[in-house]
Scaffold this active site. Structure first.
Site, PDB file in Angstrom:
ATOM      1  N   GLU A 204       0.837  -1.194   0.000  1.00 53.98           N
ATOM      2  CA  GLU A 204       0.000   0.000   0.000  1.00 53.98           C
ATOM      3  C   GLU A 204       0.875   1.249   0.000  1.00 53.98           C
ATOM      4  O   GLU A 204       1.818   1.315   0.784  1.00 53.98           O
ATOM      5  CB  GLU A 204      -0.910   0.053   1.230  1.00 53.98           C
ATOM      6  CG  GLU A 204      -1.878   1.229   1.135  1.00 53.98           C
ATOM      7  CD  GLU A 204      -2.790   1.397   2.351  1.00 53.98           C
ATOM      8  OE1 GLU A 204      -2.723   0.585   3.289  1.00 53.98           O
ATOM      9  OE2 GLU A 204      -3.552   2.362   2.344  1.00 53.98           O
TER      10      GLU A 204
ATOM     11  N   GLY B 149       3.735   2.235  10.844  1.00 50.05           N
ATOM     12  CA  GLY B 149       3.421   1.403  12.008  1.00 50.05           C
ATOM     13  C   GLY B 149       3.130  -0.044  11.664  1.00 50.05           C
ATOM     14  O   GLY B 149       3.739  -0.969  12.208  1.00 50.05           O
ATOM     15  N   ALA B 150       2.193  -0.254  10.755  1.00 50.70           N
ATOM     16  CA  ALA B 150       1.765  -1.613  10.453  1.00 50.70           C
ATOM     17  C   ALA B 150       0.930  -1.594   9.186  1.00 50.70           C
ATOM     18  O   ALA B 150       0.547  -0.534   8.702  1.00 50.70           O
ATOM     19  CB  ALA B 150       0.938  -2.170  11.599  1.00 50.70           C
TER      20      ALA B 150
ATOM     21  N   GLU C 270      -5.411  -2.550  12.731  1.00 54.50           N
ATOM     22  CA  GLU C 270      -5.171  -3.387  11.537  1.00 54.50           C
ATOM     23  C   GLU C 270      -6.224  -4.489  11.453  1.00 54.50           C
ATOM     24  O   GLU C 270      -6.677  -4.840  10.368  1.00 54.50           O
ATOM     25  CB  GLU C 270      -3.758  -3.977  11.528  1.00 54.50           C
ATOM     26  CG  GLU C 270      -2.611  -2.963  11.675  1.00 54.50           C
ATOM     27  CD  GLU C 270      -2.691  -1.754  10.768  1.00 54.50           C
ATOM     28  OE1 GLU C 270      -3.282  -1.858   9.681  1.00 54.50           O
ATOM     29  OE2 GLU C 270      -2.173  -0.679  11.151  1.00 54.50           O
TER      30      GLU C 270
ATOM     31  N   HIS D  45      -9.448  -3.173  10.029  1.00 54.83           N
ATOM     32  CA  HIS D  45      -9.393  -2.959   8.584  1.00 54.83           C
ATOM     33  C   HIS D  45      -9.957  -4.157   7.809  1.00 54.83           C
ATOM     34  O   HIS D  45     -10.345  -4.014   6.655  1.00 54.83           O
ATOM     35  CB  HIS D  45      -7.952  -2.728   8.122  1.00 54.83           C
ATOM     36  CG  HIS D  45      -7.528  -1.283   8.082  1.00 54.83           C
ATOM     37  ND1 HIS D  45      -8.317  -0.291   7.558  1.00 54.83           N
ATOM     38  CD2 HIS D  45      -6.371  -0.676   8.460  1.00 54.83           C
ATOM     39  CE1 HIS D  45      -7.662   0.862   7.626  1.00 54.83           C
ATOM     40  NE2 HIS D  45      -6.486   0.657   8.173  1.00 54.83           N
TER      41      HIS D  45
END
Ligand code: B3K
Ligand code: ZN
Length: 852
Positions: A121, A262-263, A299, A302
């Site tokens: 991404e 971050g992730a 996350e 999401h």
């Protein structure tokens, strides 16, 4: 570099049904073969994107494509006259070993200790192979990974189908993964590594047995329990609060030490910065550990808000990010005092988002054009985006908000959609919700001004509120926005609430009338920060002190202390307030509050950071003056309560480590009290710091003490810094703390920063390490905004510009405040930035410098 505009959006001409990827990793490169089954959707060229790829072969429907059949230019491969059904087979060669940008497939680590991970991404997949790399192209992926057995861990999205040795070789093996969900390429991930795994399981509300796996280096596997528990908590929270259960049989998280942010929420295979997943009491502060939990939740959330329903195009980024941040904030508010959660979220919003909205990089929550989409992963898209969802949720109330989100999932599951689609689902019970669209379109922080008139004859109170948003160049003249203002009236005599209402300010000026008000009340506005606006209400300092004492809304108790501090330090029209009322009110409140809610007490003692204060200064910002005034007030506060600190510190003894909200609150307050005591020169306070360090039960205590010693340059500070380094030299994340405590010290000089940048443990290839020094400099405006400070800072940007443009551009955003500086700093900063502009080449950094 060219701009991409929202208004030019066009549907892709081809859909991809399936993708078969075969990634073979070798010593100094990788070979990627892909097979794409594509079907025409509408007229137009077949377009694939590709960057940093060596194209080895391409066939269409079995026939090799000669170079006249396609055009390959500027990252695009275009086939003009493709048939309606297409099978493309593409072979490329890439070099993950030299990929320092940390996008696409890259190597992390060095020497014998390396691993390979992906970050796709927003547009990293095109660095792995040619592909219609855009979020509205959804496909089913099958991935075969092949590598040396030195890397036993081979992971990709979905379910493991097959694994084994590569025939004809002694030392190579492979694994095949199949992901049954349709997904955009930005959610692709794979990992080739040598990792240990912590395994657990979770049974969903729908009865699915899910295997949970958290992968980390063997030395770190003992720091995975907090993350694993957070994952299970998040899974069940989403079932209860949004009716969303997990949809695959496996959920994997992988920790990697070199990561740009971050992730990342890749389908079924999240990849995390080690800093955002590893946690243990001995090595991780409470604040960090708490944020680990919220990032794990973010996350995970999401999976529904982002993965199953994704964005039509990158302009819609806030569709997934704003909503998911709102969801993780709500989750975190359920894990601690919700007032403290709100305080922390609002403090971040004010320090960073308000500054962004006030500066040259201001943009709408849904931008309308960009050069480089990586530059728009901003606090405006994320945090202001979350504030809009929060306003909608509060306007609807819990029942109708849930009806709206249920409708959103029902209608759009499996699709790539827009902000308009989101609002249309949310508005099924209330069509006014569609009006919130202007919040997504209009940049700038609205300023709400107001006053009250009380009429004792008619017993009515009229509150008049007005709104104004600055006109940001390049956008339409601002319109009035729907601004929910949560309001309560407090009776002066008793301190009781006599009325509570949500006022909806949706015109430029409006009067709100309250009847049957028997005496003039004190009005508390914007409770829980019901809208992301700046509030200027016609308060007396005494009213604010009154609210500090009587407000039942913990957030607003903090908010009034912040307003008082702002009046003392920043008031520009008229007189500055004297600090007496503020100091007196805190002295009254603190002793009881410390016992009742230590975490809130710690927050009330906070004086906004230099950065946060600066974000409210539109021009002639003088970092030295702000620092001196801030420190002056801090000192006054420490002295005003000098007699309390010893007693309070005694009431907060070191106890065996516990991870409860209560224990975290006591540890936070103890660190604040320690700093206050040292500031006020309380007898023996320097020894408290040493003892706290020596006897610490956890990192929060040890690091808290170290920070006090370093910031106040206590006699033994250097010895303790050396001890800290000795103890933790094998733990990169703790050594990051060691760097940052020095780089952000109140007394730091540019020479100190330079010394840290050439320390043997400094590493330009590890973003965490870079941020631990360079990010820290940004928190000391008196160092940053000097000729030497700027030399260092712009030197860093130049160094990273081509190696890691995403990181370079992100670090650069802090310098956008140059134009608010007082002269001569403004001129000096301007010249440095113009100079920088001539020496950089990435479109990321160039776009961030456009406004200079
Ligand atoms: N979606 C990712 C962010 C990707 C950033 C790329 N520069 C993490 C998150 O917001 O959850
Ligand atoms: Zn996110």
């Amino acid at each position: 570099p060219s701009k991409i505009n929202l208004k030019d959006y066009q549907k892709p001409s081809f859909a991809v049904e399936t993708v078969d990827l075969d990634i073979k990793l070798y010593e100094d490169h990788a070979q990627v073969a892909s097979t794409l089954q594509m079907v025409r959707q509408s007229a137009g060229d077949l377009v694939l994107f590709g960057e940093d790829l060596a194209l080895l072969a391409i066939t269409m429907n079995g026939e090799s494509l000669s170079s006249e059949r396609y055009q390959h230019r500027a990252g695009k491969l275009t086939i003009a006259d493709a048939p309606d059904d297409v099978t493309l087979e593409i072979q490329v060669r890439i070099c993950p070993q030299t990929n320092t940008a940390l996008e696409g497939l890259y190597m992390a680590g060095s020497g014998d200790d390396t691993m390979f991970v992906t970050q796709c991404e927003p547009e990293g997949f095109r660095k792995i192979t040619f592909y219609p790399d855009r979020p509205d192209v959804l496909a089913v992926f099958t991935t075969r990974l092949e590598a040396d057995k030195r890397y036993p861990t081979l992971l990709a999205n979905g379910n493991l189908v097959e694994a084994g040795d590569v025939s004809g070789t002694a030392d190579r093996h492979y694994a095949i993964w199949h992901d049954p969900t349709n997904k955009p390429s930005y959610l692709f991930a794979c990992v080739i590594a040598d990792l240990d795994v912590l395994t657990d399981s979770y049974t969903t509300s729908e009865g699915r047995e899910v295997t949970l796996e958290l992968y980390a280096k063997s030395a770190d596997i003992d720091k995975c329990d907090v993350g694993m528990q957070a994952l299970k908590d998040a899974m069940s929270w989403d079932e209860v609060n949004y009716g969303r259960a997990y949809d695959l049989d496996r959920y994997m998280i992988v920790a990697v030490s070199q990561f740009n942010m971050g992730a990342m929420e890749n389908k079924g295979l999240n990849i995390f910065n080690t800093a955002c997943v590893l946690s243990s009491p001995e090595t991780t502060t409470d604040a960090r550990s708490f944020s680990v939990k919220s990032i794990i939740a973010h996350e995970y959330f999401h999976n529904w808000t982002g993965n199953r329903i994704t964005c039509r195009d990158w302009f819609q980024l806030c569709l997934k990010e704003g909503l998911t941040v709102y969801r993780d904030q709500s989750f975190s508010a359920d894990q601690q005092s919700s007032a403290v959660q709100r305080i922390d979220d609002v403090a971040t919003l004010r320090a960073h988002q308000f500054a962004e909205d006030a500066g040259p990089l201001a943009h709408p929550v849904r931008p309308e054009s960009f050069v480089e989409i990586n530059n728009f992963y901003t606090t405006t898209v994320y945090e202001k985006g979350a504030e809009i969802v929060r306003m909608i949720a509060n306007t609807l109330g819990p029942v109708n908000f849930r009806k709206g989100t249920d409708e959103y999932f029902r209608r759009y599951d499996g699709q790539a959609v827009t902000v308009e689609d989101f609002l249309s689902a949310l508005s099924i019970t209330d069509s006014k919700i569609e009006d919130f669209i202007d919040w997504y379109r209009q940049p700038g922080t609205p300023v709400v001004t107001g006053h009250q008139d009380y009429d004792s004859d008619t017993q009515t109170l009229t509150i008049t509120l007005s709104q104004k948003t600055r006109h940001v160049a390049g956008f339409d003249a601002p319109k009035p926005l729907p601004i929910p203002v949560a309001t309560a009236l407090f009776e002066r005599n008793t301190g009781n609430i006599v009325a509570e209402r949500m006022l909806l300010l949706d015109q430029q000026t409006q009067a709100f009338v309250f009847e049957n008000v028997t005496s003039e009340p004190v009005v508390s506005l914007l409770r829980d920060f019901s809208a992301p606006v700046q509030l200027n209400y016609d308060y007396q300092d005494e009213d604010l002190a009154f609210l500090l004492e009587h407000e039942t809304n913990g957030f607003n108790r903090w908010q009034v202390t912040q307003m008082l501090v702002n009046r003392i330090l920043l008031q520009n029209k008229g007189e500055k307030s004297s600090p007496d009322i503020y100091l007196h009110a805190l002295a009254q409140t603190l002793p009881t509050l410390a016992a009742e809610d230590a975490m809130l007490a710690a927050r009330l003692l906070d004086i906004p950071s230099a950065q946060e204060l600066a974000s409210a200064i539109p021009q002639d910002y003088d970092p030295e003056a702000i620092k001196a005034q801030r420190e002056g007030l801090y000192q006054q506060l420490a002295l005003a309560l000098k007699d309390e600190w010893a007693e309070l510190y005694k009431q907060l003894p070191i106890q065996a480590y516990q991870d409860s909200a209560d224990a975290r609150g006591r540890r936070a307050l103890r660190n604040v009290v320690l700093d206050m005591a040292v500031t006020a020169n309380v007898a023996g306070a320097a020894e408290w710091a040493q003892r706290q360090y020596d006897n610490a039960s956890c990192m929060t205590e040890r690091f808290g003490a170290l920070k006090v010693m370093v910031n106040h340059q206590l006699a033994k500070a250097d010895d303790y810094l050396a001890d800290f380094y000795e103890r933790f030299q094998d733990n990169d994340l703790v050594i990051d703390l060691w760097f940052s405590v020095q780089a952000s010290a109140d007394t730091v000089t540019p020479d100190d920063i330079t010394a840290l940048l050439i320390h043997k443990d400094f590493d330009w290839n590890t973003p965490n390490r870079v941020r631990s020094v360079v990010g820290a400099v940004a928190s000391q405006p008196t160092v940053l905004w000097t000729a030497d400070g700027l030399d260092i800072y712009t030197g860093v940007i130049k160094k990273l510009d081509t190696a890691n443009p995403v990181l370079a551009s992100r670090l650069l955003q802090v310098l956008a405040r140059w134009n608010t500086l007082a002269e001569p700093r403004r001129q000096m900063a301007h010249e440095q930035l113009l100079d920088l502009q001539k020496q950089v080449s990435s479109k990321h950094v160039l776009e961030s410098l456009e406004s200079v």
